[in-house]
Design a protein around this motif. Sequence first.
Motif, PDB file in Angstrom:
ATOM      1  N   ALA A  49       0.891  -1.470   0.135  1.00 38.52           N
ATOM      2  CA  ALA A  49      -0.011  -0.094  -0.022  1.00 38.52           C
ATOM      3  C   ALA A  49       1.275   1.307   0.077  1.00 38.52           C
ATOM      4  O   ALA A  49       1.844   0.945   0.913  1.00 38.52           O
ATOM      5  N   THR A  50       0.728   2.278  -0.943  1.00 40.61           N
ATOM      6  CA  THR A  50       1.056   3.270  -0.649  1.00 40.61           C
ATOM      7  C   THR A  50      -0.016   4.572  -0.078  1.00 40.61           C
ATOM      8  O   THR A  50      -0.611   4.417  -0.878  1.00 40.61           O
ATOM      9  N   ILE A  51       0.590   6.086   0.409  1.00 44.68           N
ATOM     10  CA  ILE A  51      -0.404   7.202   0.265  1.00 44.68           C
ATOM     11  C   ILE A  51       0.935   8.287  -0.040  1.00 44.68           C
ATOM     12  O   ILE A  51       2.089   8.336   0.652  1.00 44.68           O
ATOM     13  N   THR A  52       0.231   9.310  -0.694  1.00 42.06           N
ATOM     14  CA  THR A  52       1.204  10.046  -1.159  1.00 42.06           C
ATOM     15  C   THR A  52       1.037  11.493  -0.178  1.00 42.06           C
ATOM     16  O   THR A  52       0.503  11.262   0.698  1.00 42.06           O
ATOM     17  N   SER A  53       2.101  12.390   0.293  1.00 44.77           N
ATOM     18  CA  SER A  53       1.604  13.537   1.210  1.00 44.77           C
ATOM     19  C   SER A  53       0.439  14.240   0.931  1.00 44.77           C
ATOM     20  O   SER A  53      -0.095  14.555   2.024  1.00 44.77           O
ATOM     21  N   GLY A  54      -0.563  14.479  -0.064  1.00 48.51           N
ATOM     22  CA  GLY A  54      -1.083  14.533  -0.367  1.00 48.51           C
ATOM     23  C   GLY A  54      -2.666  13.621  -0.495  1.00 48.51           C
ATOM     24  O   GLY A  54      -3.788  13.233  -0.078  1.00 48.51           O
ATOM     25  N   GLY A  55      -2.213  12.340   0.127  1.00 49.53           N
ATOM     26  CA  GLY A  55      -3.431  11.471   1.085  1.00 49.53           C
ATOM     27  C   GLY A  55      -4.285  10.274   0.218  1.00 49.53           C
ATOM     28  O   GLY A  55      -5.262   9.673   0.489  1.00 49.53           O
ATOM     29  N   SER A  56      -3.282  10.734  -1.661  1.00 51.67           N
ATOM     30  CA  SER A  56      -3.923   9.408  -2.056  1.00 51.67           C
ATOM     31  C   SER A  56      -3.615   8.149  -1.519  1.00 51.67           C
ATOM     32  O   SER A  56      -2.385   8.019  -2.164  1.00 51.67           O
ATOM     33  N   THR A  57      -4.116   7.378  -2.084  1.00 51.90           N
ATOM     34  CA  THR A  57      -3.830   5.942  -1.564  1.00 51.90           C
ATOM     35  C   THR A  57      -4.145   4.855  -2.188  1.00 51.90           C
ATOM     36  O   THR A  57      -4.702   4.994  -3.339  1.00 51.90           O
ATOM     37  N   ASN A  58      -3.138   4.046  -2.532  1.00 49.89           N
ATOM     38  CA  ASN A  58      -3.375   2.457  -3.607  1.00 49.89           C
ATOM     39  C   ASN A  58      -2.850   0.786  -2.386  1.00 49.89           C
ATOM     40  O   ASN A  58      -2.493   0.889  -1.953  1.00 49.89           O
ATOM     41  N   TYR A  59      -3.545   0.419  -3.531  1.00 47.10           N
ATOM     42  CA  TYR A  59      -3.511  -1.090  -2.499  1.00 47.10           C
ATOM     43  C   TYR A  59      -3.238  -2.281  -3.832  1.00 47.10           C
ATOM     44  O   TYR A  59      -3.738  -2.333  -4.909  1.00 47.10           O
ATOM     45  N   VAL A  60      -2.215  -3.507  -3.582  1.00 55.72           N
ATOM     46  CA  VAL A  60      -2.343  -3.912  -4.190  1.00 55.72           C
ATOM     47  C   VAL A  60      -3.418  -4.374  -4.189  1.00 55.72           C
ATOM     48  O   VAL A  60      -4.151  -5.068  -3.537  1.00 55.72           O
ATOM     49  N   ASP A  61      -4.085  -5.902  -5.269  1.00 63.83           N
ATOM     50  CA  ASP A  61      -5.555  -5.910  -5.283  1.00 63.83           C
ATOM     51  C   ASP A  61      -5.712  -7.088  -4.407  1.00 63.83           C
ATOM     52  O   ASP A  61      -6.181  -7.142  -3.762  1.00 63.83           O
ATOM     53  N   SER A  62      -5.091  -7.885  -3.682  1.00 61.56           N
ATOM     54  CA  SER A  62      -4.892  -8.763  -2.879  1.00 61.56           C
ATOM     55  C   SER A  62      -5.471  -8.789  -1.199  1.00 61.56           C
ATOM     56  O   SER A  62      -5.515  -9.025  -0.762  1.00 61.56           O
ATOM     57  N   VAL A  63      -5.001  -7.517  -1.426  1.00 64.88           N
ATOM     58  CA  VAL A  63      -5.369  -6.584   0.131  1.00 64.88           C
ATOM     59  C   VAL A  63      -6.268  -5.219  -0.030  1.00 64.88           C
ATOM     60  O   VAL A  63      -6.858  -5.369   1.471  1.00 64.88           O
ATOM     61  N   LYS A  64      -6.607  -5.411  -1.634  1.00 63.12           N
ATOM     62  CA  LYS A  64      -7.897  -4.296  -1.424  1.00 63.12           C
ATOM     63  C   LYS A  64      -9.536  -4.615  -0.538  1.00 63.12           C
ATOM     64  O   LYS A  64      -9.847  -5.893  -0.888  1.00 63.12           O
ATOM     65  N   GLY A  65      -9.316  -3.970   0.066  1.00 66.63           N
ATOM     66  CA  GLY A  65     -10.862  -4.005   0.887  1.00 66.63           C
ATOM     67  C   GLY A  65     -10.552  -5.056   2.126  1.00 66.63           C
ATOM     68  O   GLY A  65     -11.550  -4.637   3.335  1.00 66.63           O
ATOM     69  N   ARG A  66      -9.694  -4.360   3.258  1.00 64.57           N
ATOM     70  CA  ARG A  66      -8.695  -5.663   4.206  1.00 64.57           C
ATOM     71  C   ARG A  66      -8.269  -4.321   4.183  1.00 64.57           C
ATOM     72  O   ARG A  66      -8.337  -4.773   5.978  1.00 64.57           O
ATOM     73  N   PHE A  67      -7.092  -4.257   3.567  1.00 63.37           N
ATOM     74  CA  PHE A  67      -6.318  -3.268   4.679  1.00 63.37           C
ATOM     75  C   PHE A  67      -6.300  -1.944   4.296  1.00 63.37           C
ATOM     76  O   PHE A  67      -6.805  -1.604   3.183  1.00 63.37           O
ATOM     77  N   THR A  68      -6.124  -0.691   5.738  1.00 53.66           N
ATOM     78  CA  THR A  68      -6.336   0.383   5.014  1.00 53.66           C
ATOM     79  C   THR A  68      -5.292   1.012   5.738  1.00 53.66           C
ATOM     80  O   THR A  68      -4.553   0.971   6.813  1.00 53.66           O
ATOM     81  N   ILE A  69      -4.857   1.727   4.519  1.00 55.37           N
ATOM     82  CA  ILE A  69      -3.429   2.512   4.975  1.00 55.37           C
ATOM     83  C   ILE A  69      -4.124   4.383   5.197  1.00 55.37           C
ATOM     84  O   ILE A  69      -4.335   4.648   4.401  1.00 55.37           O
ATOM     85  N   SER A  70      -3.002   4.758   6.155  1.00 55.90           N
ATOM     86  CA  SER A  70      -2.950   6.583   6.453  1.00 55.90           C
ATOM     87  C   SER A  70      -1.605   6.722   7.587  1.00 55.90           C
ATOM     88  O   SER A  70      -0.854   6.185   7.186  1.00 55.90           O
ATOM     89  N   ARG A  71      -1.456   8.040   7.613  1.00 57.71           N
ATOM     90  CA  ARG A  71      -0.657   8.717   7.615  1.00 57.71           C
ATOM     91  C   ARG A  71      -1.223  10.598   8.604  1.00 57.71           C
ATOM     92  O   ARG A  71      -1.901  11.811   8.184  1.00 57.71           O
ATOM     93  N   ASP A  72      -0.395  10.339   9.367  1.00 52.71           N
ATOM     94  CA  ASP A  72      -0.696  11.425  10.377  1.00 52.71           C
ATOM     95  C   ASP A  72       0.221  12.098   9.804  1.00 52.71           C
ATOM     96  O   ASP A  72       0.838  12.889   9.615  1.00 52.71           O
TER      97      ASP A  72
END
Length: 115
Positions: A49-72
């Motif tokens: 999973a990735t998260i940009t400085s602007g908050g955009s996220t992306n996930y590998v297909d195998s974890v979509k819907g199960r994993f959530t990336i976040s950044r404070d």
Amino acid sequence: QVQLVESGGGLVQAGGSLRLSCAASGNIFSINAMAWYRQAPGKQRELVATITSGGSTNYVDSVKGRFTISRDAKNTVSLQMNSLKPEDTAVYYCNALTLRSLPYWGQGTQVTVSS
């Protein structure tokens, strides 16, 4: 220089949840994107999973819907992992990519999911 320290790995039964955290220190203002990778025994390191400085996220297909990336705002990146499966077992690594595209890595944290 950027230092990354991960925490939160462990052993969990299939269907359970874990939350990984990664605290960044040092030249945190140089960080652009942050990400989680994982490496299972005998396999190549995989981008989870990735998260940009602007908050955009992306996930590998195998974890979509199960994993959530976040950044404070303090440059701590977390990975909430739900509905874990045995195939999620791996060493999970935090990654930071600077504005100059320099990568930094944490030391890794083991996640083991039992069936």
